[in-house]
Design a protein around this motif. Structure first.
Motif, PDB file in Angstrom:
ATOM      1  N   GLY A  17       0.769  -1.238   0.000  1.00  0.00           N
ATOM      2  CA  GLY A  17       0.000   0.000   0.000  1.00  0.00           C
ATOM      3  C   GLY A  17       0.795   1.280   0.000  1.00  0.00           C
ATOM      4  O   GLY A  17       0.211   2.365  -0.100  1.00  0.00           O
ATOM      5  N   THR A  19       1.991   2.851   2.372  1.00  0.00           N
ATOM      6  CA  THR A  19       1.580   3.625   3.565  1.00  0.00           C
ATOM      7  C   THR A  19       0.656   4.781   3.218  1.00  0.00           C
ATOM      8  O   THR A  19       0.679   5.833   3.866  1.00  0.00           O
ATOM      9  N   ASP A  20      -0.179   4.604   2.191  1.00  0.00           N
ATOM     10  CA  ASP A  20      -1.085   5.675   1.749  1.00  0.00           C
ATOM     11  C   ASP A  20      -2.502   5.526   2.300  1.00  0.00           C
ATOM     12  O   ASP A  20      -3.453   6.067   1.735  1.00  0.00           O
ATOM     13  N   ASN A  21      -2.644   4.792   3.413  1.00  0.00           N
ATOM     14  CA  ASN A  21      -3.947   4.590   4.054  1.00  0.00           C
ATOM     15  C   ASN A  21      -4.955   3.957   3.084  1.00  0.00           C
ATOM     16  O   ASN A  21      -6.073   4.441   2.919  1.00  0.00           O
ATOM     17  N   HIS A  22      -4.546   2.878   2.469  1.00  0.00           N
ATOM     18  CA  HIS A  22      -5.388   2.193   1.497  1.00  0.00           C
ATOM     19  C   HIS A  22      -6.451   1.349   2.194  1.00  0.00           C
ATOM     20  O   HIS A  22      -6.234   0.809   3.284  1.00  0.00           O
ATOM     21  N   ALA A  23      -7.618   1.233   1.538  1.00  0.00           N
ATOM     22  CA  ALA A  23      -8.700   0.373   1.994  1.00  0.00           C
ATOM     23  C   ALA A  23      -8.749  -0.835   1.068  1.00  0.00           C
ATOM     24  O   ALA A  23      -9.118  -0.717  -0.105  1.00  0.00           O
ATOM     25  N   GLN A  44       0.733  -3.120   9.925  1.00  0.00           N
ATOM     26  CA  GLN A  44       0.088  -2.822   8.648  1.00  0.00           C
ATOM     27  C   GLN A  44       0.206  -3.975   7.656  1.00  0.00           C
ATOM     28  O   GLN A  44       0.020  -3.789   6.455  1.00  0.00           O
ATOM     29  N   TYR A  58      -0.676  -8.617   2.312  1.00  0.00           N
ATOM     30  CA  TYR A  58      -0.647  -7.165   2.185  1.00  0.00           C
ATOM     31  C   TYR A  58       0.358  -6.585   3.163  1.00  0.00           C
ATOM     32  O   TYR A  58       0.699  -7.200   4.185  1.00  0.00           O
ATOM     33  N   LEU A  61      -0.143  -0.676   4.449  1.00  0.00           N
ATOM     34  CA  LEU A  61      -1.408  -0.031   4.098  1.00  0.00           C
ATOM     35  C   LEU A  61      -1.495   1.386   4.634  1.00  0.00           C
ATOM     36  O   LEU A  61      -2.277   2.195   4.128  1.00  0.00           O
ATOM     37  N   GLY A  65      -5.192   2.736   7.197  1.00  0.00           N
ATOM     38  CA  GLY A  65      -5.675   1.769   6.221  1.00  0.00           C
ATOM     39  C   GLY A  65      -6.633   0.767   6.845  1.00  0.00           C
ATOM     40  O   GLY A  65      -6.848   0.738   8.063  1.00  0.00           O
ATOM     41  N   SER A  66      -7.224  -0.068   6.004  1.00  0.00           N
ATOM     42  CA  SER A  66      -8.171  -1.066   6.497  1.00  0.00           C
ATOM     43  C   SER A  66      -8.238  -2.245   5.551  1.00  0.00           C
ATOM     44  O   SER A  66      -7.866  -2.153   4.374  1.00  0.00           O
ATOM     45  N   VAL A 103      -4.083  -2.449  11.710  1.00  0.00           N
ATOM     46  CA  VAL A 103      -5.121  -1.844  10.885  1.00  0.00           C
ATOM     47  C   VAL A 103      -6.433  -2.577  11.141  1.00  0.00           C
ATOM     48  O   VAL A 103      -6.464  -3.773  11.444  1.00  0.00           O
TER      49      VAL A 103
END
Length: 206
Positions: A17, A19-23, A44, A58, A61, A65-66, A103
């Protein structure tokens, strides 16, 4: 932004991800599915697998992220594994599972939740009233305790009049059931109202 990516002839899919706060959402099939989520080496990172299909790994995230297990049709189950040390599981009003500082693990159309504590003194907390949970059945498995403190489950009823049924380590309210195994301490707060608690004892013990 979304796009279709088709992957073929792949044995080990990985999602990074940055570290872009991906869902990240993993969808089930049209039938009864079992999602198994296993935490990774960082907060993460992890893997999630549907039935016997390839597991998706993964990482990175982002702290915001989630991961979402989307069940769809059929009667679906989420198994959320813990670690080999002391774990804190929190199950929220929407069914989301928080494990320690990892996460969040969200759900959609999942009917059964199983939390596996494994080793360590683990704590399982169901935030909404048992009857208000999005899950029909919740299994909280403590595993092996690391000290006399052991594993703990925290449950609440509603502020109204409740009819609770307790059988061994199983607590039911309003058609929803929490089944505990290997747990040394179960704490139930019935809150306000005129509550009725029916205790059926432990199977095989008179």
């Amino acid at each position: 932004l979304s796009s279709l990516v088709t992957i073929v002839d792949t044995e080990a899919p990985n999602y990074i991800g940055q570290t872009d706060n991906h869902a990240l959402t993993v969808a089930g099939t049209g039938g009864a599915d079992v999602f198994v989520h296993t935490p990774g080496t960082t907060d993460q990172a992890g893997t999630i697998q549907v039935n016997s299909l390839l597991a998706l790994s993964y990482a990175s995230l982002g702290a915001g992220g989630s991961v979402t297990a989307s069940g769809g049709a059929g009667t679906d189950t989420l198994v959320a594994n813990g670690t080999t040390v002391n774990d804190t599981f929190t199950v929220g009003a929407a069914g989301q599972v928080n494990l320690n500082a990892r996460v969040v693990l969200n759900v959609a159309s999942v009917e059964t939740l199983t939390l596996e504590g494994f080793e360590g003194n683990d704590t399982f907390t169901l935030v909404p009233a048992i009857s208000a949970s999005v899950y029909t059945t919740m299994n909280f498995n403590g595993g092996t305790q690391s000290s006399a403190t052991g594993d703990r489950v925290n449950l609440v009823a509603t502020a109204g009049d409740d009819d609770l049924v307790i059988s061994g380590q199983t607590v039911s309210l309003g058609g929803k059931t929490v089944q505990s195994s290997g747990v040394e301490d179960i704490r139930l707060d019935a809150l306000a109202g005129n509550d009725l608690i029916t205790y059926n004892g432990v199977v095989g013990i008179s």
